[in-house]
Design a protein around this motif. Structure first.
Motif, PDB file in Angstrom:
ATOM      1  N   UNK A 146      -0.757  -9.834   0.588  1.00 41.16           N
ATOM      2  CA  UNK A 146      -0.269  -8.978   1.818  1.00 41.16           C
ATOM      3  C   UNK A 146      -0.167  -7.753   1.748  1.00 41.16           C
ATOM      4  N   UNK A 147       0.731  -7.494   0.697  1.00 38.07           N
ATOM      5  CA  UNK A 147       0.335  -5.672   0.039  1.00 38.07           C
ATOM      6  C   UNK A 147      -0.520  -5.501  -0.421  1.00 38.07           C
ATOM      7  N   UNK A 152      -0.155  -1.262   0.601  1.00 46.19           N
ATOM      8  CA  UNK A 152       1.261  -1.581  -0.470  1.00 46.19           C
ATOM      9  C   UNK A 152       1.070  -1.493  -1.844  1.00 46.19           C
ATOM     10  N   UNK A 153       2.272  -1.325  -2.584  1.00 43.88           N
ATOM     11  CA  UNK A 153       2.266  -1.960  -4.287  1.00 43.88           C
ATOM     12  C   UNK A 153       3.833  -2.300  -4.125  1.00 43.88           C
ATOM     13  N   UNK A 173       3.785   2.998  -1.487  1.00 38.59           N
ATOM     14  CA  UNK A 173       2.596   2.760  -1.508  1.00 38.59           C
ATOM     15  C   UNK A 173       1.315   2.611  -2.749  1.00 38.59           C
ATOM     16  N   UNK A 174       0.517   2.291  -2.920  1.00 38.73           N
ATOM     17  CA  UNK A 174       0.136   2.775  -3.566  1.00 38.73           C
ATOM     18  C   UNK A 174      -0.541   3.818  -4.950  1.00 38.73           C
ATOM     19  N   UNK A 175      -0.134   5.126  -4.250  1.00 37.41           N
ATOM     20  CA  UNK A 175      -0.648   6.459  -4.820  1.00 37.41           C
ATOM     21  C   UNK A 175       0.943   6.637  -5.274  1.00 37.41           C
ATOM     22  N   UNK A 310      -2.744 -12.093  -6.182  1.00 35.33           N
ATOM     23  CA  UNK A 310      -1.610 -10.988  -6.746  1.00 35.33           C
ATOM     24  C   UNK A 310      -2.006  -9.816  -7.679  1.00 35.33           C
ATOM     25  N   UNK A 311      -2.648  -8.895  -7.401  1.00 39.85           N
ATOM     26  CA  UNK A 311      -3.417  -8.009  -8.843  1.00 39.85           C
ATOM     27  C   UNK A 311      -2.244  -7.009  -9.259  1.00 39.85           C
TER      28      UNK A 311
END
Length: 491
Positions: A146-147, A152-153, A173-175, A310-311
């Motif tokens: 879902x992220x 998102x992370x 957020x990933x950033x 899921x990474x």
């Protein structure tokens, strides 16, 4: 009983009844000060404002709770109340979980104060978690399915002596997650706040899995690739497991049982699928967790990428590695494959679920690749040239089958221990990571003048040289103590 290490602070061989020194405590939970400003306002003088998690965090938490609720409600519940009431029950519980998630998000914040990460949470019982960054062992950027769909992370921290993940920040957020990870690692390394820890001015783009490589999300220091596991080898390795070989037998048994009873109701089909899923669960999880596994070296840190649904992006400082484990499963040996795992203080001994233990160093590979990776993690240690010696012949009275595969030896940099009959295992412990050394004797060992030398690490597992000659065991313990003391002084 005496040992060979007079220096203070070094590990000491202890008699069998002496307890292992306790691990370092986790970051304490202390109540938030009454005068603390609300989330988003300024903190103490000179501190940055507190930051909130991403606004979509309650949505993802509510969706995750919905999955848990549906999984928790059994098939029998559905058959008793019917689909309509079942859906209403799920909706009510999911709505309540979402409301709680929104309240939790509104009262959660974080910021860095000096060399601490402080996380504020709670509504009725507010608390502040202060995590000293000098105890930081590893940082992970995790992206569940879902992220990934929402960009998102989740940021997870592992600290010395922690029994579980400390202060998971879900979600950013990933950033923001990449920037905060780099900042935490820089502060933990003793660099000025905001400095980077890369090897130079070069940088590389961080692109979310499935994203556009032409649209980087953030910039990170360049990393030198070490190895990438092919997904074909990963799949074959999981087919060469006991679960895969026993699957046809299990399926045939379940099918025969229901055919003999002549009942194929909805409950029967669901039960059959549940039984099959239980057999396949472990190998399927490993394939999903290790999909697209990539290992890279970034200055004095390892960067590990893996996962499909899921990474994970795990960053482990090499100086935090406690042990390196090498495993040769029985069915893998015909292909010459092995598996590497590392132990980092904070989670290797604290997570009971194997899939929640992000300690993979190489999920599958041959001896050449394994030796090269071990040399990266433990420079100067040749996997194929370790000075291992077997226990005395009388150890066969205690281990008639496995005594011939036991071995232990002192390398210049590590203590090496070999064990296992069907599944061969080799454990490498750097001298500087040893917390204590113990000599243990059981009743049968006392009659045979044998003893086991245990080496404990901050990660919890350590290593054990089984059934050594008693005099050699005490000499080995004294030598390990001296080498550990010298290694710490050299650091």
């Amino acid at each position: 009983m005496t040992d060979g290490s007079p220096g203070p602070g070094a590990p000491h061989p202890t008699p069998p009844h002496a307890p292992t020194p306790p691990h370092a405590p986790t970051a304490p939970d202390v109540p938030a000060a009454p005068a603390a400003p609300p989330v988003g306002t300024g903190g103490p003088a000179g501190a940055e404002p507190r930051q909130r998690l991403h606004p979509l965090s309650p949505v993802l938490q509510g969706a995750k709770s919905l999955v848990v609720v549906i999984a928790g409600l059994s098939w029998s519940t559905l058959s008793r109340v019917g689909f309509g009431w079942f859906a209403v029950l799920v909706a009510v519980l999911a709505l309540g979980a979402t409301v709680l998630a929104v309240v939790s998000w509104y009262n959660t914040g974080y910021h860095i104060v000096g060399r601490e990460l402080r996380v504020y949470e709670g509504l009725l019982w507010r608390r502040t978690r202060a995590i000293p960054l000098e105890r930081l062992q590893a940082v992970e950027v995790v992206r569940p399915l879902l992220a990934q769909l929402t960009g998102l992370a989740e940021l997870r921290l592992e600290v010395v002596g922690g029994g579980k993940t400390e202060a998971p920040l879900a979600y950013l957020s990933v950033a923001d997650a990449a920037r905060l990870r780099q900042r935490l690692l820089a502060v933990a390394a003793g660099l000025p706040d905001g400095a980077t820890t890369g090897p130079g001015p070069q940088s590389t783009a961080v692109v979310p899995p499935g994203g556009d490589a032409g649209a980087p999300v953030d910039r990170e220091p360049a990393a030198r690739p070490l190895h990438a596991v092919t997904n074909a080898d990963l799949l074959v390795s999981q087919l060469l497991t006991p679960q895969a070989f026993l699957l046809p037998v299990g399926v045939a048994f379940v099918v025969a049982q229901f055919l003999s009873e002549g009942s194929w109701s909805f409950i029967a089909v669901a039960s059959t699928l549940t039984a099959m899923a239980g057999v396949l669960l472990q190998p399927v999880r490993r394939v999903l967790d290790d999909w697209n596994f990539r290992l890279a070296r970034e200055a004095d840190r390892l960067r590990i990428h893996n996962g499909l649904l899921e990474t994970r992006v795990q960053t482990v400082p090499l100086e935090r590695v406690q042990t390196v484990g090498v495993t040769w499963p029985l069915l893998w040996r015909m292909k010459g494959w092995l598996r590497l795992r590392l132990e980092v203080a904070g989670y290797s001994g604290g997570e009971a679920d194997d899939r929640n233990r992000p300690d993979r160093l190489l999920p599958v590979g041959d001896l050449t690749v394994g030796a090269a990776i071990v040399d990266e993690v433990l420079p100067g240690v040749a996997l194929t040239a370790l000075p291992l010696t077997p226990p005395p012949g009388r150890a066969r009275w205690l281990r008639p089958l496995s005594a011939r595969v036991l071995g232990a030896g002192l390398h210049e940099r590590v203590f090496a221990v070999r064990s296992g009959l069907l599944t061969r295992q080799l454990t490498l412990v750097p001298y500087a990571r040893m917390q204590s050394v113990r000599v243990v004797q059981g009743p049968a060992q006392r009659r045979l003048r044998l003893a086991t030398v245990h080496v404990d690490t901050a990660g919890g597992s350590g290593a054990a040289a089984h059934d050594r000659d008693l005099a050699q065991a005490w000499a080995l313990a004294a030598e390990l103590t001296a080498r550990a003391h010298a290694a710490r002084r050299a650091r």
